[in-house]
Design a protein around this motif. Structure first.
Motif, PDB file in Angstrom:
ATOM      1  N   THR A 119       0.818  -1.227   0.000  1.00 36.79           N
ATOM      2  CA  THR A 119       0.000   0.000   0.000  1.00 36.79           C
ATOM      3  C   THR A 119       0.845   1.267   0.000  1.00 36.79           C
ATOM      4  O   THR A 119       0.299   2.370   0.104  1.00 36.79           O
ATOM      5  N   SER A 120       2.170   1.110  -0.113  1.00 45.23           N
ATOM      6  CA  SER A 120       3.063   2.276  -0.214  1.00 45.23           C
ATOM      7  C   SER A 120       3.799   2.216  -1.553  1.00 45.23           C
ATOM      8  O   SER A 120       5.010   1.969  -1.604  1.00 45.23           O
ATOM      9  N   PRO A 121       3.096   2.460  -2.655  1.00 45.25           N
ATOM     10  CA  PRO A 121       3.688   2.265  -3.990  1.00 45.25           C
ATOM     11  C   PRO A 121       4.731   3.295  -4.364  1.00 45.25           C
ATOM     12  O   PRO A 121       5.458   3.099  -5.343  1.00 45.25           O
ATOM     13  N   LEU A 122       4.826   4.394  -3.618  1.00 46.83           N
ATOM     14  CA  LEU A 122       5.767   5.453  -3.983  1.00 46.83           C
ATOM     15  C   LEU A 122       7.115   5.309  -3.284  1.00 46.83           C
ATOM     16  O   LEU A 122       8.012   6.114  -3.502  1.00 46.83           O
ATOM     17  N   LEU A 123       7.230   4.291  -2.438  1.00 43.17           N
ATOM     18  CA  LEU A 123       8.532   4.015  -1.820  1.00 43.17           C
ATOM     19  C   LEU A 123       9.559   3.749  -2.910  1.00 43.17           C
ATOM     20  O   LEU A 123       9.336   2.941  -3.809  1.00 43.17           O
ATOM     21  N   SER A 124      10.710   4.435  -2.823  1.00 43.70           N
ATOM     22  CA  SER A 124      11.751   4.247  -3.843  1.00 43.70           C
ATOM     23  C   SER A 124      12.782   3.225  -3.378  1.00 43.70           C
ATOM     24  O   SER A 124      12.983   3.021  -2.175  1.00 43.70           O
ATOM     25  N   THR A 125      13.435   2.597  -4.339  1.00 42.70           N
ATOM     26  CA  THR A 125      14.509   1.661  -4.013  1.00 42.70           C
ATOM     27  C   THR A 125      15.660   2.387  -3.322  1.00 42.70           C
ATOM     28  O   THR A 125      16.320   1.827  -2.436  1.00 42.70           O
ATOM     29  N   LEU A 126      15.906   3.648  -3.716  1.00 42.26           N
ATOM     30  CA  LEU A 126      16.967   4.421  -3.067  1.00 42.26           C
ATOM     31  C   LEU A 126      16.699   4.571  -1.576  1.00 42.26           C
ATOM     32  O   LEU A 126      17.604   4.387  -0.745  1.00 42.26           O
ATOM     33  N   THR A 127      15.463   4.891  -1.209  1.00 44.48           N
ATOM     34  CA  THR A 127      15.114   5.019   0.210  1.00 44.48           C
ATOM     35  C   THR A 127      15.257   3.678   0.924  1.00 44.48           C
ATOM     36  O   THR A 127      15.807   3.602   2.033  1.00 44.48           O
ATOM     37  N   LEU A 128      14.770   2.616   0.282  1.00 41.45           N
ATOM     38  CA  LEU A 128      14.872   1.286   0.886  1.00 41.45           C
ATOM     39  C   LEU A 128      16.320   0.908   1.140  1.00 41.45           C
ATOM     40  O   LEU A 128      16.683   0.465   2.237  1.00 41.45           O
ATOM     41  N   ASP A 129      17.183   1.119   0.143  1.00 50.16           N
ATOM     42  CA  ASP A 129      18.597   0.753   0.310  1.00 50.16           C
ATOM     43  C   ASP A 129      19.295   1.642   1.322  1.00 50.16           C
ATOM     44  O   ASP A 129      20.218   1.207   2.023  1.00 50.16           O
ATOM     45  N   THR A 130      18.899   2.890   1.415  1.00 50.38           N
ATOM     46  CA  THR A 130      19.480   3.783   2.415  1.00 50.38           C
ATOM     47  C   THR A 130      19.143   3.299   3.821  1.00 50.38           C
ATOM     48  O   THR A 130      19.984   3.332   4.728  1.00 50.38           O
ATOM     49  N   MET A 131      17.906   2.843   4.030  1.00 51.06           N
ATOM     50  CA  MET A 131      17.521   2.289   5.331  1.00 51.06           C
ATOM     51  C   MET A 131      18.312   1.027   5.652  1.00 51.06           C
ATOM     52  O   MET A 131      18.781   0.842   6.787  1.00 51.06           O
ATOM     53  N   ILE A 132      18.461   0.174   4.652  1.00 50.95           N
ATOM     54  CA  ILE A 132      19.202  -1.072   4.883  1.00 50.95           C
ATOM     55  C   ILE A 132      20.666  -0.764   5.207  1.00 50.95           C
ATOM     56  O   ILE A 132      21.261  -1.357   6.123  1.00 50.95           O
ATOM     57  N   ASP A 133      21.242   0.170   4.484  1.00 52.13           N
ATOM     58  CA  ASP A 133      22.633   0.549   4.730  1.00 52.13           C
ATOM     59  C   ASP A 133      22.814   1.085   6.143  1.00 52.13           C
ATOM     60  O   ASP A 133      23.791   0.760   6.829  1.00 52.13           O
ATOM     61  N   LEU A 134      21.839   1.900   6.591  1.00 52.61           N
ATOM     62  CA  LEU A 134      21.883   2.414   7.966  1.00 52.61           C
ATOM     63  C   LEU A 134      21.801   1.272   8.972  1.00 52.61           C
ATOM     64  O   LEU A 134      22.489   1.268  10.000  1.00 52.61           O
ATOM     65  N   MET A 135      20.971   0.298   8.672  1.00 59.43           N
ATOM     66  CA  MET A 135      20.815  -0.869   9.551  1.00 59.43           C
ATOM     67  C   MET A 135      22.143  -1.602   9.711  1.00 59.43           C
ATOM     68  O   MET A 135      22.548  -1.981  10.815  1.00 59.43           O
ATOM     69  N   TYR A 136      22.837  -1.783   8.597  1.00 58.90           N
ATOM     70  CA  TYR A 136      24.120  -2.475   8.633  1.00 58.90           C
ATOM     71  C   TYR A 136      25.160  -1.682   9.420  1.00 58.90           C
ATOM     72  O   TYR A 136      25.899  -2.236  10.250  1.00 58.90           O
ATOM     73  N   ARG A 137      25.241  -0.387   9.147  1.00 59.64           N
ATOM     74  CA  ARG A 137      26.296   0.439   9.739  1.00 59.64           C
ATOM     75  C   ARG A 137      26.117   0.626  11.242  1.00 59.64           C
ATOM     76  O   ARG A 137      27.090   0.588  11.996  1.00 59.64           O
ATOM     77  N   GLU A 138      24.892   0.834  11.675  1.00 61.10           N
ATOM     78  CA  GLU A 138      24.643   1.172  13.084  1.00 61.10           C
ATOM     79  C   GLU A 138      24.237  -0.035  13.918  1.00 61.10           C
ATOM     80  O   GLU A 138      24.088   0.076  15.133  1.00 61.10           O
ATOM     81  N   GLN A 139      24.015  -1.156  13.254  1.00 69.11           N
ATOM     82  CA  GLN A 139      23.693  -2.420  13.935  1.00 69.11           C
ATOM     83  C   GLN A 139      22.457  -2.321  14.823  1.00 69.11           C
ATOM     84  O   GLN A 139      22.432  -2.779  15.977  1.00 69.11           O
ATOM     85  N   TYR A 140      21.415  -1.710  14.287  1.00 69.17           N
ATOM     86  CA  TYR A 140      20.132  -1.671  14.994  1.00 69.17           C
ATOM     87  C   TYR A 140      19.440  -3.033  14.900  1.00 69.17           C
ATOM     88  O   TYR A 140      19.699  -3.830  13.994  1.00 69.17           O
ATOM     89  N   ASP A 141      18.509  -3.249  15.818  1.00 75.76           N
ATOM     90  CA  ASP A 141      17.640  -4.422  15.720  1.00 75.76           C
ATOM     91  C   ASP A 141      16.496  -4.162  14.733  1.00 75.76           C
ATOM     92  O   ASP A 141      16.063  -5.076  14.028  1.00 75.76           O
ATOM     93  N   THR A 142      16.032  -2.899  14.720  1.00 73.04           N
ATOM     94  CA  THR A 142      14.862  -2.570  13.904  1.00 73.04           C
ATOM     95  C   THR A 142      14.944  -1.128  13.411  1.00 73.04           C
ATOM     96  O   THR A 142      15.396  -0.237  14.151  1.00 73.04           O
TER      97      THR A 142
END
Length: 561
Positions: free
Chosen positions: A113-136
């Motif tokens: 239901t969020s069709p305007l989400l971009s791959t750039l935003t998705l990958d930026t979130m994933i990259d942040l997850m990797y770098r900062e080692q968050y759980d969520t």
């Protein structure tokens, strides 16, 4: 090729029993099934290894496979309305792990239901997850408003101090678009670990389609075109082209992205566009201009720069742009997709040329103020000869009024930004006032429709202002500033304005004679009013916008085929 990383799966939950918009996950949004956007966004990610749709619906399953996703059929008990998302994601995760005989380290939940989400935003979130080692990590959007909650029987504010919206402390709303979790924190009851953060997405990417209004908003955004205006204004050419471009932009900006591309030496026009807060990119030569266009990737280019050369238009067309030219009498007009010319008539126009008063674009104010009803006595004369008035017809008209000794009539003079002999004019006006003349000089007038409506006679040049006067219906006298304006045939075809011809052939006595004629002849002014108002100019803007956008769509379909 995916980058080397820890294994990640994207799970897209899409059940068939949507209540707000029935069957919304497979309905066409801008000619693509809603769920197709989430699948394609995830598949384009450089981090995600597997894309999985969990559904209870055979149609959703087939369409998901068509778009490249794996499918997990969820049991009926996980497809009920009251079932939260956590057990659904856990079931899909463990099922795909069992099916592939592997375990993932990260899980991204992506809502269809969020069709305007971009791959750039998705990958930026994933990259942040990797770098900062968050759980969520959760996607959110800012909601800077004055919120209240109900506590017991009372309402309690969620703010410390009432401030304007832009100064409030931020409050964030989960968009539901993306939740990224470490595998270890995903269970049937939760996907949020003890170490978590939020990631703010834009309002567009944060759209969560739940209602038909949400759907309409998303579709409008997906249909947005990049429209570039190439237009200039200075003390020589005036600001007429700028005003038309702004008029069109003010209607298009709600559904499209607008950029102005302007010659950086034409500061007068740039300043005017900045007043309306549109983005402006400037250039110094053609190479720099085309470089900016390559970066901007416009769908439509609107040239409002008078005569164009064939090589220039052909270069634009060769780059795949749809080209619209206004008032182009140059040889380049032959190569534009469409040419719109409200001023200069053509008895046998080419198929892609649109001529005449039906294509004049009135500014918004002319849709607001009432039309003129002539009165027997002339009490107010308006003098307005455009942005530059190169022949200084303003002073010439004031001399005519002085010769007529019209001290009892209010004389309003409106100067354009490009009018040069201001100091001389103000000195002359001061002398007239000493002689008892009621002369008022105004600059930077915002509401010309009001000024024209309050006047009993308007004296103006034979450009776009004639159409503005005609839309109001005020009797007017027209003088052409140059040979180009002589070709504006509306004055002659409408038989409404009193045309005195080309500026250099018109004397002060000619102007005085015309003014006296209108003052003395009330029936003539009534007749002029009727002739002007019979031309319905207020439907033109919609006609021009439809012409541009529909022609572009037709061109796209033809080009695609």
């Amino acid at each position: 090729m995916k980058q080397k990383h820890k294994k990640m799966v994207a799970i897209i939950p899409a059940r068939g029993g949507s209540k707000g918009i029935p069957r919304k996950n497979i309905r066409l949004l801008a000619n693509k099934p809603l769920i197709g956007y989430a699948i394609e966004t995830a598949l384009r990610s450089k981090y995600i290894d597997d894309v999985v749709v969990t559904t209870d619906d055979d149609e959703i399953a087939e369409i998901s496979r068509l778009f490249g996703a794996q499918v997990i059929i969820r049991p009926k008990e996980l497809a009920e309305d009251e079932v939260p998302l956590d057990p659904v994601i856990y079931h899909a995760l463990t099922s795909i792990e069992d099916e592939n005989n592997q375990q993932f380290e990260f899980v991204a939940t992506i809502q269809p239901t969020s069709p305007l989400l971009s791959t750039l935003t998705l990958d930026t979130m994933i990259d942040l997850m990797y770098r900062e080692q968050y759980d969520t990590i959760l996607s959110v959007k800012a909601e800077p408003h004055l919120f209240w909650i109900k506590s017991g029987e009372q309402f309690v504010p969620l703010y410390k101090e009432r401030k304007n919206r832009q100064y409030l402390d931020p409050i964030y709303q989960e968009t539901g678009a993306v939740v990224i979790s470490r595998r270890g924190v995903v269970s049937e009851k939760s996907r949020i670990g003890s170490s978590f953060t939020i990631f703010e997405v834009s309002r567009n990417e944060g759209i969560d389609i739940d209602t038909y209004q949400d759907w309409e908003s998303a579709e409008n955004i997906l249909h947005r075109k990049n429209i570039v205006y190439i237009v200039d204004g200075d003390y020589d050419t005036g600001l007429g082209h700028i005003y038309r471009a702004l008029t069109l932009a003010n209607r298009l900006v709600f559904r499209h992205n607008i950029i102005f591309l302007m010659n950086r030496t034409k500061e007068l026009g740039i300043q005017k566009v900045h007043e309306f807060l549109y983005p402006v990119k400037t250039y110094s030569d053609d190479d720099e201009m085309f470089s900016i266009l390559d970066e901007t990737k416009p769908d439509i280019i609107i040239n409002d720069i008078l005569d164009t050369e064939p090589a220039y238009i052909q270069n634009l067309r060769n780059k795949g742009y749809f080209v619209v030219n206004f008032e182009d009498l140059g040889e380049g007009a032959e190569y534009a997709n469409i040419v719109i010319n409200a001023l200069y008539e053509n008895s046998y126009p080419p198929d892609n040329h649109y001529y005449g008063y039906k294509y004049e674009c009135l500014r918004d104010e002319f849709y607001i103020f009432p039309t003129k009803k002539p009165v027997p006595d002339v009490n107010n004369i308006l003098i307005t000869f455009g942005g530059t008035d190169p022949n200084d017809l303003t002073s010439r008209t004031l001399h005519a009024l002085e010769n007529l000794d019209l001290t009892a009539i209010a004389i309003n003079v409106i100067l354009g930004k490009g009018y040069q002999p201001k100091e001389k004019l103000y000195a002359y006006v001061s002398e007239l006032r000493k002689k008892g003349f009621r002369v008022d000089v105004k600059e930077n007038v915002r509401l010309m429709a009001k000024e024209m409506g309050e006047a009993d006679i308007v004296l103006t040049s034979n450009g776009r202002t004639i159409y503005e006067v005609a839309s109001v219906g005020t009797p007017c006298i027209s003088i052409s500033q140059n040979e180009r304006e002589v070709r504006h045939l509306f004055v002659h075809n409408s038989h409404g304005p009193l045309s005195l011809g080309l500026a250099y052939t018109v004397s002060v006595d000619d102007i005085a004679t015309a003014i006296k004629r209108l003052i003395d002849d009330y029936p003539l002014r009534q007749e002029m009013n009727k002739k002007l108002l019979k031309f319905d100019l207020k439907g033109n803007l919609g006609r021009v916008l439809s012409l541009i956008l529909n022609s572009h769509e037709e061109w796209k379909r033809h080009d695609a085929s």
